[in-house]
Design a protein around this motif. Structure first.
Motif, PDB file in Angstrom:
ATOM      1  N   ALA A   1       1.430   4.048  -3.022  1.00 36.76           N
ATOM      2  CA  ALA A   1       1.172   5.472  -2.745  1.00 36.76           C
ATOM      3  C   ALA A   1       2.327   6.342  -3.240  1.00 36.76           C
ATOM      4  N   GLY A   2       3.524   5.752  -3.364  1.00 37.94           N
ATOM      5  CA  GLY A   2       4.649   6.451  -3.977  1.00 37.94           C
ATOM      6  C   GLY A   2       5.474   7.334  -3.060  1.00 37.94           C
ATOM      7  N   CYS A   3       5.287   7.248  -1.766  1.00 36.56           N
ATOM      8  CA  CYS A   3       6.102   8.037  -0.847  1.00 36.56           C
ATOM      9  C   CYS A   3       7.184   7.124  -0.274  1.00 36.56           C
ATOM     10  N   GLY A   4       8.446   7.521  -0.372  1.00 30.29           N
ATOM     11  CA  GLY A   4       9.540   6.678   0.097  1.00 30.29           C
ATOM     12  C   GLY A   4      10.179   5.927  -1.056  1.00 30.29           C
ATOM     13  N   GLN A   5      11.176   5.115  -0.712  1.00 26.58           N
ATOM     14  CA  GLN A   5      11.876   4.284  -1.689  1.00 26.58           C
ATOM     15  C   GLN A   5      11.686   2.831  -1.266  1.00 26.58           C
ATOM     16  N   PHE A   6      11.526   1.947  -2.256  1.00 19.73           N
ATOM     17  CA  PHE A   6      11.180   0.562  -1.957  1.00 19.73           C
ATOM     18  C   PHE A   6      12.044  -0.404  -2.746  1.00 19.73           C
ATOM     19  N   MET A   7      12.250  -1.569  -2.142  1.00 19.37           N
ATOM     20  CA  MET A   7      12.889  -2.680  -2.829  1.00 19.37           C
ATOM     21  C   MET A   7      12.046  -3.915  -2.500  1.00 19.37           C
TER      22      MET A   7
ATOM     23  N   GLY B   1       0.822  -1.213   0.000  1.00 19.33           N
ATOM     24  CA  GLY B   1       0.000   0.000   0.000  1.00 19.33           C
ATOM     25  C   GLY B   1       0.850   1.254   0.000  1.00 19.33           C
ATOM     26  N   ARG B   2       1.879   1.272   0.840  1.00 15.42           N
ATOM     27  CA  ARG B   2       2.774   2.443   0.885  1.00 15.42           C
ATOM     28  C   ARG B   2       3.561   2.551  -0.413  1.00 15.42           C
ATOM     29  N   ARG B   3       3.969   1.417  -0.973  1.00 10.71           N
ATOM     30  CA  ARG B   3       4.729   1.428  -2.238  1.00 10.71           C
ATOM     31  C   ARG B   3       3.877   2.010  -3.363  1.00 10.71           C
TER      32      ARG B   3
END
Length: 165
Positions: free
Chosen positions: A57-63, A53-55
């Motif tokens: 939403a596009g806030c932050g960096q994800f792997m 869900g956070r990924r």
């Protein structure tokens, strides 16, 4: 006549001029077989559903787990270094790593939602055990449940999620 779930039926009728005809039809039910439903989306655990869900939403960096597997890193420090907002330095003689936001402010690390004070990245589980990594490089980006009320001395967080934890 047609009706959903019934066999269609028809009849030819001749009605003389001026006559009225009342007719009744009985339709035969048919068994309706639906196509097999295939669920293609992976079911996530509650914490990984939050990650996704956070990924999205596009806030932050994800792997993601797939990206971690593609990198085939042996050390967590190698994965953390790939995030553009993280500066990883090793003190002379080894020991704990310092993770800062471009040299300014320290990150707080969480492993499966639990704060890890000054982690030695090499003491964490191996990258093969990770389901995902999130990096938030500023206080305004940090998800509410990972903010601290006491200041905490950090202005970013790194969240590491393991497959089984």
């Amino acid at each position: 006549m047609r009706r959903l779930g019934y066999e269609p039926s028809s009849i030819a009728v001749q009605v003389a001029g001026g006559d009225t005809l009342r007719m009744s039809f009985t339709l035969e039910r048919i068994a309706t077989t639906l196509d097999t439903v295939v669920i293609a989306e992976k079911r996530y655990s509650m914490r990984m559903a939050e990650f996704e869900g956070r990924r999205k939403a596009g806030c932050g960096q994800f792997m993601t787990q797939a990206e971690i597997a593609t990198r085939n890193s042996v050390y967590t420090s190698d994965l953390i270094r790939t995030f553009t907002s993280v500066n990883v330095t090793t003190p002379p003689g080894g020991g704990h790593y310092a993770m800062s936001i471009r040299g300014r402010c320290m990150f707080q690390m969480f492993l499966d939602g639990v704060a890890v004070p000054t982690p030695n990245l090499d003491d964490l589980p191996t990258p093969k055990e990770y389901a995902g990594i999130e990096v938030y490089a500023g206080p305004s980006e940090i998800p509410l449940q990972y903010k601290t009320t006491g200041g905490g001395g950090f202005c970013g967080v790194i969240l590491i999620w393991t497959k089984g934890g």
